[in-house]
Design a protein around this motif. Structure first.
Motif, mmCIF file in Angstrom:
data_model
loop_
_atom_site.group_PDB
_atom_site.id
_atom_site.type_symbol
_atom_site.label_atom_id
_atom_site.label_comp_id
_atom_site.label_asym_id
_atom_site.label_seq_id
_atom_site.Cartn_x
_atom_site.Cartn_y
_atom_site.Cartn_z
ATOM 1 N N LEU A 163 32.930 78.508 12.374
ATOM 2 C CA LEU A 163 33.538 79.165 13.521
ATOM 3 C C LEU A 163 34.257 78.132 14.387
ATOM 4 N N ARG A 164 35.500 78.455 14.801
ATOM 5 C CA ARG A 164 36.263 77.615 15.733
ATOM 6 C C ARG A 164 36.846 78.531 16.812
ATOM 7 N N ALA A 169 31.863 81.759 26.973
ATOM 8 C CA ALA A 169 30.624 81.650 26.196
ATOM 9 C C ALA A 169 30.111 83.009 25.748
ATOM 10 N N ASP A 170 30.335 84.068 26.549
ATOM 11 C CA ASP A 170 29.832 85.375 26.135
ATOM 12 C C ASP A 170 30.546 85.870 24.899
ATOM 13 N N ASN A 171 31.843 85.595 24.782
ATOM 14 C CA ASN A 171 32.561 85.999 23.580
ATOM 15 C C ASN A 171 32.063 85.235 22.351
ATOM 16 N N VAL A 172 31.755 83.958 22.537
ATOM 17 C CA VAL A 172 31.222 83.173 21.418
ATOM 18 C C VAL A 172 29.890 83.747 20.964
ATOM 19 N N TYR A 173 29.026 84.083 21.915
ATOM 20 C CA TYR A 173 27.730 84.674 21.572
ATOM 21 C C TYR A 173 27.924 85.991 20.819
ATOM 22 N N GLN A 193 31.220 80.619 31.276
ATOM 23 C CA GLN A 193 32.242 79.601 31.426
ATOM 24 C C GLN A 193 33.041 79.484 30.129
ATOM 25 N N ARG A 194 34.285 79.000 30.274
ATOM 26 C CA ARG A 194 35.140 78.821 29.099
ATOM 27 C C ARG A 194 34.696 77.550 28.362
ATOM 28 N N ILE A 195 34.496 77.667 27.043
ATOM 29 C CA ILE A 195 34.060 76.540 26.226
ATOM 30 C C ILE A 195 34.888 76.500 24.955
ATOM 31 N N THR A 196 34.848 75.352 24.308
ATOM 32 C CA THR A 196 35.460 75.176 22.990
ATOM 33 C C THR A 196 34.355 74.835 22.016
ATOM 34 N N ILE A 197 34.242 75.601 20.971
ATOM 35 C CA ILE A 197 33.177 75.415 19.996
ATOM 36 C C ILE A 197 33.776 75.313 18.611
ATOM 37 N N ALA A 207 23.827 77.569 15.217
ATOM 38 C CA ALA A 207 24.981 78.006 15.984
ATOM 39 C C ALA A 207 24.585 78.435 17.390
ATOM 40 N N LEU A 208 23.514 79.233 17.518
ATOM 41 C CA LEU A 208 23.058 79.656 18.837
ATOM 42 C C LEU A 208 22.615 78.477 19.689
#
Length: 610
Positions: A163-164, A169-173, A193-197, A207-208
């Motif tokens: 995943l990129r 963060a809620d969208n990533v979760y 908050q906005r993050i880059t993963i 991942a979690l």
């Protein structure tokens, strides 16, 4: 008269033949028991040995075999009953436990299992009854039995994730939840908050955990297919807790339990903890990872204490060498009248006539001399070999001898004109006299023992009158010693030596000192005495601390602020086997601080978003 005589002889014959027959029956029953024992027919062996013992109860061989078979048969029935109980065959299990209790009434396990099975049968019959309402007590007990352990998160599919994303963060979760087949819920106060993963071939749990670290959040499962996400600051408020009671098998008292509790509080920051000294148990409440680490620490602490047997040989060696060489010469004589008879005169042979006074012959007797050649050499050994068994760092004391009273305090020899016994107003204490040994061992992990010893030999050598009371005079030889020995190594502790040498010369002055000829005019005595105390101390380690690789293994426990464990990934049975065996285990994932690494199927799920 003839009939009575025949009856008497018949009675004698029966009594005479009855003893051997009885003995033969007992021996035959004993042999039947041996054969049954070899074939592991424990009930038959018990019946045969019991019959032999009943016929000859005074025979120790039959008694030992009967007692041993009774214990063995009862244990076998208990094992059978436990197997039936595991198969939920309550009635058959109860029969086995009853047989075990009938055979050996002292088997407390059988009695406890009987009570437990009886209670289970009552609950089963009560549950199948059509009428009647449950009491509050039974409802509480039922609810207590239904309480489950920590939630287990079961992702479906359990596949590696690539995943990129650069988004909140809620969208990533939510994206990770869709890939893993789980639902994601958020705390109302959480502001993502906005993050880059960027994730490459990681498991759902990894991942979690990475997203939680990047976004400063934490998550916990609320069902097998759902997690709850909140900010890191609300961890203590929202994190799930578990409770467990740990029973320590080798704690010897409340001090041991408190020592373990102090370590748990200091290392794991557990505050909700309760000690039950009567049960040797510790009840704790905390996160799952805290209790997992607590169990690991308790298993490291709860080990049998090291123990050592110390052989002590107490030897008193006395050597006495006596040299006696020379002549016992006469040093006096008597001069008197020479008469054949009469008192006051010199009579007998060995007389020398000196002359006469007033017609009375005068003379003197010649005393005899004795030449002595004597050499005496003797060795005496007084040997005691006590054996002491002591726990690690526990003082062991041995006393062999007598307790001698010693007067202490004040006393009065007399009051006024009367005489009062000095024992009035006198206090006494008792002193141990003999062999006194105090040893404190410390057992090291390399099968070595440090011994802190106080070794003493004391005897009453005499008495001395003090204030009208005879007080004993005690001779003492004492060593205080500390040494480190290997298992089985002998240490000799000596040096308490008395050496006395006496040299005496008796005889005629000047003549006794002539070389060689002086032995005709005198006698030389030399007495050389030596008395030495020697202790031989030998430790034998009975039980040492077992330090395993698991005790020495490093464990990742998370950060300084919170505890979070990582678990091993299940091993695969074969290189081509991607399922981990015939059965796929359910991998529990209990939050980013309480998680296990899931298995990796062969087909990855890849999602890439800008």
């Amino acid at each position: 008269m003839f009939i009575h005589r025949r009856f008497f002889f018949c009675w004698i014959l029966v009594v005479t033949l009855g003893v051997p027959v009885n003995s033969d029956d007992a021996n035959a029953a004993f042999k039947r028991g041996e054969r049954a024992d070899l074939q592991k027919q424990y009930d038959a062996a018990y019946d045969a040995y019991k019959a032999a013992f009943a016929l000859k109860p005074s025979d120790p061989r039959y008694m030992a075999a009967y007692l041993h078979s009774r214990t063995t048969a009862a244990i076998e029935h208990v094992k059978n009953g436990q197997k039936l109980l595991e198969s939920l065959k309550f009635q058959e299990a109860l029969v086995e436990f009853q047989k075990a209790s009938e055979i050996d009434a002292t088997n407390y396990v059988a009695a406890e299992e009987m009570g437990r099975v009886t209670q289970l049968l009552k609950q089963k019959s009560a549950g199948s009854a059509a009428s009647g309402e449950a009491t509050p007590e039974s409802l509480l007990a039922k609810r207590a039995e239904d309480v489950e352990g920590p939630l287990v998160l079961q992702p479906v599919p359990n596949a590696p994730i690539t995943l990129r994303m650069t988004t909140t963060a809620d969208n990533v979760y939510k994206t990770i939840g869709k890939l893993g087949g789980i639902n994601v819920l958020f705390d109302l106060d959480y502001k993502p908050q906005r993050i880059t993963i960027e994730l490459n071939e990681v498991t759902l749990e990894e991942a979690l955990r990475m997203v939680a670290m990047e976004s400063k959040t934490f998550w916990r499962p609320i069902s097998s297919t759902a997690i709850f996400v909140a900010s890191e600051g609300k961890r203590k408020e929202l994190e799930s807790n578990v409770m467990k009671t740990f029973y320590l098998q080798n704690a010897s008292g409340a001090s041991d339990l408190q020592e373990v509790v102090g370590t748990l509080k200091g290392m794991l920051d557990i505050t909700r903890i309760q000690v039950n000294a009567a049960r040797s148990s510790i009840t704790m409440r905390g996160t799952l990872d805290q209790l997992v680490l607590a169990e690991k620490l308790i298993s490291s602490f709860d080990k049998p204490k090291s123990e050592v047997v110390i052989d002590i040989a107490v030897m008193q060696v006395s050597r006495d060498r006596l040299h006696n060489l020379g002549t016992t010469v006469p040093t006096s004589t008597t001069v008197g009248p020479l008469t054949a008879t009469g008192a006051g005169g010199l009579i007998g042979s060995g007389l020398v006539k000196l002359g006469s006074i007033a017609g009375t012959p005068m003379g003197t007797s010649i005393p005899s001399a004795t030449f002595t050649i004597l050499l005496s050499d003797s060795d005496t050994k007084v040997l005691q070999s006590p054996e002491i068994r002591a726990l690690n760092d526990q003082k062991a004391t041995l006393r062999i001898g007598d307790r001698v009273p010693i007067a202490t305090g004040s006393y009065s020899p007399g009051i006024g004109g009367g005489s009062v016994s000095p024992l009035v107003n006198t206090q006494f204490q008792y002193l141990d006299v003999g062999v006194n040994i105090d040893i404190t061992p410390h057992i090291h992990s390399e099968r070595e023992v440090t011994l802190k010893m106080a070794l003493e030999i004391s005897t009453v050598t005499g008495t001395q009158n003090i204030g009208g009371i005879d007080q004993p005079v005690i001779g003492q030889r004492r060593i205080e010693h500390e040494t480190r020995l290997r298992d089985g190594e002998v240490n000799l502790v000596g040096g308490i030596l008395e050496d006395t040498e006496t040299h005496s010369l008796s005889g005629y002055p000047w003549l006794a000192k002539i070389p060689i000829l002086g032995y005709l005019f005198g006698q030389t005595d030399r007495d050389h005495r030596q008395n030495e105390i020697v202790f031989a101390v030998t430790p034998h380690i009975v039980r040492a601390d077992k330090i395993t690789d698991e005790n020495l293994r490093l464990v990742d426990v998370g950060t300084g602020a919170s505890i979070g464990l990582r678990y091993k990934e299940p091993k695969k049975d074969a290189p081509g086997d991607t399922t981990g065996g015939n059965e796929t285990p359910k991998t529990p994932i209990a939050g980013n601080q309480d998680s296990r690494t899931p298995q990796r199927p062969s087909a990855p799920a890849a999602v890439s978003k800008p």
